[in-house]
Design a protein around this motif. Structure first.
Motif, PDB file in Angstrom:
ATOM      1  N   ASP A  39       0.809  -1.223   0.000  1.00 44.45           N
ATOM      2  CA  ASP A  39       0.000   0.000   0.000  1.00 44.45           C
ATOM      3  C   ASP A  39       0.841   1.271   0.000  1.00 44.45           C
ATOM      4  OD1 ASP A  39      -2.141  -1.716   0.153  1.00 44.45           O
ATOM      5  OD2 ASP A  39      -2.598  -1.277   2.242  1.00 44.45           O
ATOM      6  N   TYR A  40       2.106   1.153   0.368  1.00 48.32           N
ATOM      7  CA  TYR A  40       3.015   2.306   0.490  1.00 48.32           C
ATOM      8  C   TYR A  40       4.348   1.985  -0.204  1.00 48.32           C
ATOM      9  CZ  TYR A  40      -0.303   3.557   4.125  1.00 48.32           C
ATOM     10  OH  TYR A  40      -1.444   3.848   4.819  1.00 48.32           O
ATOM     11  N   PRO A  41       4.350   1.890  -1.543  1.00 43.41           N
ATOM     12  CA  PRO A  41       5.564   1.470  -2.267  1.00 43.41           C
ATOM     13  C   PRO A  41       6.745   2.433  -2.097  1.00 43.41           C
ATOM     14  CG  PRO A  41       3.865   2.206  -3.790  1.00 43.41           C
ATOM     15  CD  PRO A  41       3.236   2.155  -2.439  1.00 43.41           C
ATOM     16  N   LEU A  42       6.483   3.707  -1.800  1.00 40.41           N
ATOM     17  CA  LEU A  42       7.575   4.658  -1.594  1.00 40.41           C
ATOM     18  C   LEU A  42       8.141   4.562  -0.180  1.00 40.41           C
ATOM     19  CD1 LEU A  42       6.234   7.784  -3.492  1.00 40.41           C
ATOM     20  CD2 LEU A  42       7.835   6.032  -4.283  1.00 40.41           C
ATOM     21  N   GLY A  43       7.453   3.837   0.687  1.00 43.71           N
ATOM     22  CA  GLY A  43       7.944   3.583   2.028  1.00 43.71           C
ATOM     23  C   GLY A  43       7.188   4.309   3.120  1.00 43.71           C
ATOM     24  N   ILE A  44       7.209   3.712   4.281  1.00 45.48           N
ATOM     25  CA  ILE A  44       6.629   4.291   5.489  1.00 45.48           C
ATOM     26  C   ILE A  44       7.594   3.946   6.630  1.00 45.48           C
ATOM     27  CG2 ILE A  44       5.181   2.266   5.944  1.00 45.48           C
ATOM     28  CD1 ILE A  44       3.050   4.234   7.010  1.00 45.48           C
ATOM     29  N   TRP A  45       7.799   4.906   7.557  1.00 48.05           N
ATOM     30  CA  TRP A  45       8.761   4.716   8.636  1.00 48.05           C
ATOM     31  C   TRP A  45       8.158   3.921   9.790  1.00 48.05           C
ATOM     32  CZ3 TRP A  45      13.780   5.662   8.156  1.00 48.05           C
ATOM     33  CH2 TRP A  45      14.194   6.559   7.193  1.00 48.05           C
ATOM     34  N   PHE A  46       8.955   2.979  10.313  1.00 48.25           N
ATOM     35  CA  PHE A  46       8.612   2.201  11.501  1.00 48.25           C
ATOM     36  C   PHE A  46       9.784   2.289  12.462  1.00 48.25           C
ATOM     37  CE2 PHE A  46       6.025   0.294   8.219  1.00 48.25           C
ATOM     38  CZ  PHE A  46       4.814   0.090   8.854  1.00 48.25           C
ATOM     39  N   PHE A  47       9.505   2.337  13.765  1.00 49.03           N
ATOM     40  CA  PHE A  47      10.520   2.493  14.794  1.00 49.03           C
ATOM     41  C   PHE A  47      10.621   1.236  15.636  1.00 49.03           C
ATOM     42  CE2 PHE A  47      11.724   3.994  19.117  1.00 49.03           C
ATOM     43  CZ  PHE A  47      12.973   4.510  18.806  1.00 49.03           C
ATOM     44  N   ASN A  48      11.838   0.724  15.799  1.00 50.54           N
ATOM     45  CA  ASN A  48      12.102  -0.367  16.737  1.00 50.54           C
ATOM     46  C   ASN A  48      12.782   0.231  17.951  1.00 50.54           C
ATOM     47  OD1 ASN A  48      11.056  -2.329  15.106  1.00 50.54           O
ATOM     48  ND2 ASN A  48      12.949  -3.451  14.805  1.00 50.54           N
ATOM     49  N   GLU A  49      12.120   0.143  19.087  1.00 52.57           N
ATOM     50  CA  GLU A  49      12.644   0.697  20.330  1.00 52.57           C
ATOM     51  C   GLU A  49      13.618  -0.293  20.980  1.00 52.57           C
ATOM     52  OE1 GLU A  49      10.804   2.652  24.401  1.00 52.57           O
ATOM     53  OE2 GLU A  49       9.473   1.827  22.892  1.00 52.57           O
ATOM     54  N   THR A  50      14.768   0.165  21.383  1.00 58.86           N
ATOM     55  CA  THR A  50      15.774  -0.684  22.016  1.00 58.86           C
ATOM     56  C   THR A  50      15.316  -1.097  23.418  1.00 58.86           C
ATOM     57  OG1 THR A  50      17.528   0.443  20.809  1.00 58.86           O
ATOM     58  CG2 THR A  50      18.192  -0.799  22.754  1.00 58.86           C
ATOM     59  N   GLY A  51      15.390  -2.412  23.682  1.00 60.05           N
ATOM     60  CA  GLY A  51      15.139  -2.915  25.025  1.00 60.05           C
ATOM     61  C   GLY A  51      13.688  -3.101  25.421  1.00 60.05           C
ATOM     62  N   HIS A  52      12.731  -2.927  24.508  1.00 56.48           N
ATOM     63  CA  HIS A  52      11.307  -3.095  24.828  1.00 56.48           C
ATOM     64  C   HIS A  52      10.662  -3.989  23.766  1.00 56.48           C
ATOM     65  CE1 HIS A  52      12.254   0.005  27.535  1.00 56.48           C
ATOM     66  NE2 HIS A  52      11.212   0.786  27.407  1.00 56.48           N
ATOM     67  N   ALA A  53      10.319  -5.210  24.143  1.00 59.71           N
ATOM     68  CA  ALA A  53       9.734  -6.157  23.183  1.00 59.71           C
ATOM     69  C   ALA A  53       8.465  -5.607  22.533  1.00 59.71           C
ATOM     70  CB  ALA A  53       9.444  -7.484  23.869  1.00 59.71           C
ATOM     71  N   ASP A  54       7.651  -4.853  23.289  1.00 62.78           N
ATOM     72  CA  ASP A  54       6.425  -4.282  22.722  1.00 62.78           C
ATOM     73  C   ASP A  54       6.722  -3.161  21.725  1.00 62.78           C
ATOM     74  OD1 ASP A  54       4.844  -5.997  24.176  1.00 62.78           O
ATOM     75  OD2 ASP A  54       4.473  -4.554  25.786  1.00 62.78           O
ATOM     76  N   GLY A  55       7.940  -2.651  21.725  1.00 61.64           N
ATOM     77  CA  GLY A  55       8.324  -1.570  20.831  1.00 61.64           C
ATOM     78  C   GLY A  55       9.045  -2.035  19.578  1.00 61.64           C
ATOM     79  N   ILE A  56       8.978  -3.347  19.297  1.00 64.77           N
ATOM     80  CA  ILE A  56       9.603  -3.891  18.083  1.00 64.77           C
ATOM     81  C   ILE A  56       8.512  -4.059  17.030  1.00 64.77           C
ATOM     82  CG2 ILE A  56      10.887  -5.822  17.083  1.00 64.77           C
ATOM     83  CD1 ILE A  56      12.491  -4.143  19.107  1.00 64.77           C
ATOM     84  N   PHE A  57       8.608  -3.284  15.951  1.00 63.31           N
ATOM     85  CA  PHE A  57       7.596  -3.321  14.908  1.00 63.31           C
ATOM     86  C   PHE A  57       8.100  -3.981  13.632  1.00 63.31           C
ATOM     87  CE2 PHE A  57       6.212  -0.143  17.837  1.00 63.31           C
ATOM     88  CZ  PHE A  57       4.862  -0.354  17.899  1.00 63.31           C
ATOM     89  N   VAL A  58       9.418  -3.954  13.399  1.00 70.00           N
ATOM     90  CA  VAL A  58      10.008  -4.524  12.183  1.00 70.00           C
ATOM     91  C   VAL A  58      10.844  -5.739  12.569  1.00 70.00           C
ATOM     92  CG1 VAL A  58      11.478  -4.067  10.181  1.00 70.00           C
ATOM     93  CG2 VAL A  58      10.150  -2.208  11.181  1.00 70.00           C
ATOM     94  N   GLU A  59      10.580  -6.868  11.879  1.00 70.10           N
ATOM     95  CA  GLU A  59      11.354  -8.086  12.100  1.00 70.10           C
ATOM     96  C   GLU A  59      11.746  -8.657  10.751  1.00 70.10           C
ATOM     97  OE1 GLU A  59       8.730 -10.593  14.366  1.00 70.10           O
ATOM     98  OE2 GLU A  59       9.327  -9.674  16.251  1.00 70.10           O
ATOM     99  N   LYS A  60      12.921  -9.261  10.694  1.00 69.89           N
ATOM    100  CA  LYS A  60      13.381  -9.885   9.458  1.00 69.89           C
ATOM    101  C   LYS A  60      12.453 -11.049   9.103  1.00 69.89           C
ATOM    102  CE  LYS A  60      17.544 -11.009   7.053  1.00 69.89           C
ATOM    103  NZ  LYS A  60      18.990 -10.940   7.064  1.00 69.89           N
ATOM    104  N   ALA A  61      12.088 -11.157   7.823  1.00 76.09           N
ATOM    105  CA  ALA A  61      11.197 -12.231   7.370  1.00 76.09           C
ATOM    106  C   ALA A  61      11.932 -13.561   7.424  1.00 76.09           C
ATOM    107  CB  ALA A  61      10.726 -11.956   5.937  1.00 76.09           C
ATOM    108  N   GLN A  62      11.199 -14.616   7.708  1.00 75.49           N
ATOM    109  CA  GLN A  62      11.778 -15.971   7.798  1.00 75.49           C
ATOM    110  C   GLN A  62      12.041 -16.542   6.442  1.00 75.49           C
ATOM    111  OE1 GLN A  62      12.790 -17.034  10.627  1.00 75.49           O
ATOM    112  NE2 GLN A  62      11.809 -15.444  11.813  1.00 75.49           N
TER     113      GLN A  62
END
Length: 62
Positions: A39-62
């Motif tokens: 839906d956003y081919p030009l990109g959308i920003w996501f933030f991964n917060e250090t040290g907080h599992a609930d703040g991880i939004f981006v993960e490497k695909a399996q």
């Protein structure tokens, strides 16, 4: 993660969505990832917060 990595992102209440990392910007509190999604081919920003599992939004695909 680095540019061109395939990832999944957590969004509000829905299933994880697949995308590709376009840019990576480190910050003192974590890392910002610019991710291209269907839906956003030009990109959308996501933030991964250090040290907080609930703040991880981006993960490497399996």
């Amino acid at each position: 993660m680095k540019v061109s990595d395939k990832v999944t992102v957590k969004t509000d209440g829905g299933p994880r969505r697949s995308g590709v990392v376009l840019a990576v910007e480190p910050f003192s509190e974590g890392t910002m990832y610019l991710v291209s999604l269907e839906d956003y081919p030009l990109g959308i920003w996501f933030f991964n917060e250090t040290g907080h599992a609930d703040g991880i939004f981006v993960e490497k695909a399996q």
